[in-house]
Design a protein around this motif. Structure first.
Motif: not given
Length: 406
Positions: A305-312, A322-333, A344-347
């Motif tokens: 996980x891009x946030x660095x949180x263990x287990x994500x 360098x491009x990642x799935x993330x949500x914006x306005x609840x839609x995946x982009x 990082x949180x959205x992805x």
């Protein structure tokens, strides 16, 4: 170096029985602390020093930890590789033998908690429907609630299928019958990228589920023995798993701390398949639109996980690093990591057992919108609130298609 006669004696005894394997292996080098002299004399010294003769195999297994400490001193000789193989053969013989087996004290370090990725594997052959392959249970195979200190673990046959059970948590069961009298390769592993345990049969995932759970500190590792809630005269009643009748070979444990070969899905290009639309896969239609569509689908690599949180985990576009799935306005982009703000949180997502409970599937919960899961609506990928409905559970559950290493 040892005399040819000694070498011949080493080879002949190393082929004789598991106890001789270990004795000869330890005695093969005078530097192990025993007097120099003929190999035969050193063997007798080792036997007496370890109290092995004339005890049967189970008693030898109990003392294997002491033998292992001496093995550390066997270095530089051409016999070292064979001595190591002989040590492994002791455990193989113990597991294959028809007697119930308590594995050596060193196996209590076999971490089945999911704190680190691991692979536990064996070859089995049987016609029985139930039986213990490996148990990390309370003494004598007792099955009880360990509470907050951790729970027992059990790899077994249940209804002729390979099953993994965590005490007072749940179980996962494979879909394929293995009690056909033929040899089968069975394995249990913890897949950190998915956050779940997986049961494998003959190299393929046969079932998946359950989150990491600590091992209780009082657990012991056993093979074959009956496991149950009540123990009498040192024998469990077998109401969880009966005594294994058949053959077990090559029972081994590998932790990712020591075996990078078990890296699982991380870094491997994979595609995600909808549970309720099995012909549809995650597909990048444009940077602003990700859907489930029929066809090949878009490949992603699971990375920490891009946030660095263990287990994500995060999902990197395999075609455009360098491009990642993330949500914006609840839609995946699919956006570049150079995006600012909460990118990082959205992805970043937490792998969860599939909301449907179906083995082999997985769900993903948003880290910054807990209780929202990657899901599809009108075939568009979004993060949606978890709902207590069959439709939502199916919409939020996916299967991964990749190599056998995932």
């Amino acid at each position: 170096s040892m005399a040819d006669a000694d070498a011949g004696l080493f080879d002949s005894m190393a082929d004789a029985d598991a106890e001789a394997f270990v004795i000869v292996g330890v005695a093969a080098k005078p530097a192990s602390g025993f007097e120099a002299g003929s190999l035969a004399a050193r063997i007798e010294q080792v036997r007496l020093a370890l109290g092995l003769a004339p005890e049967p195999l189970p008693a030898v297994v109990d003392k294997a930890a002491a033998v292992l400490s001496l093995f550390d001193e066997l270095k530089g000789e051409r016999f070292v590789a064979k001595a190591a193989a002989c040590y492994a053969a002791l455990f193989k013989a113990a597991a294959v033998g028809q007697k119930d087996t308590t594995l050596a004290a060193s196996t209590s370090s076999w971490d089945l908690s999911g704190a680190v990725p691991f692979v536990l594997s064996a070859r089995v052959r049987t016609t029985q429907a139930s039986g213990t392959i490996l148990a990390k249970a309370f003494p004598d195979g007792r099955w009880r609630n360990g509470g907050g200190a951790g729970q027992a673990k059990l790899l077994l046959l249940r209804g002729g299928r390979v099953c993994f059970d965590i005490g007072w948590v749940g179980s996962i069961t494979g879909s394929t019958q293995v009690n056909d009298g033929d040899w089968h390769d069975v394995a249990l592993r913890f897949n950190a990228a998915l956050g779940v345990y997986q049961v494998l049969l003959d190299g393929a995932v046969d079932g998946a589920g359950l989150n990491a759970m600590s091992d209780h500190p009082d657990l012991c590792v056993y093979s074959r023995i009956p496991v149950g809630h009540r123990v009498s005269d040192g024998v469990a009643n077998g109401d969880m798993a009966s005594r294994f009748e058949g053959d077990i070979e090559d029972l081994t444990y590998e932790s990712a701390r020591h075996a990078a070969a078990f890296s699982m899905v991380q870094g491997h290009a994979s595609v995600w398949v909808s549970q309720n639309y099995s012909a549809r896969k995650w597909k990048i239609v444009s940077d602003e639109t990700v859907k489930i569509e029929e066809g090949a689908g878009s490949a992603f690599r699971v990375v920490p996980g891009l946030t660095g949180e263990k287990g994500t985990v995060s999902f990197e576009d395999a075609a455009r690093p360098g491009r990642y799935l993330r949500h914006a306005g609840y839609a995946m982009r699919c956006h570049s990591s150079s995006h600012g703000g909460p990118f990082a949180l959205d992805a970043t997502f937490r792998p969860r057992p599939a909301l449907t409970g179906e083995p082999g599937f997985v769900s993903y919960e948003s880290v910054n919108f807990p209780s929202r899961y990657i899901s599809h609506r009108g075939f568009h990928l979004r993060i949606e609130h978890a709902e207590d409905s069959t439709l939502h559970r199916n919409d939020a559950s996916f299967r991964i298609e990749t190599s056998a290493r995932y």
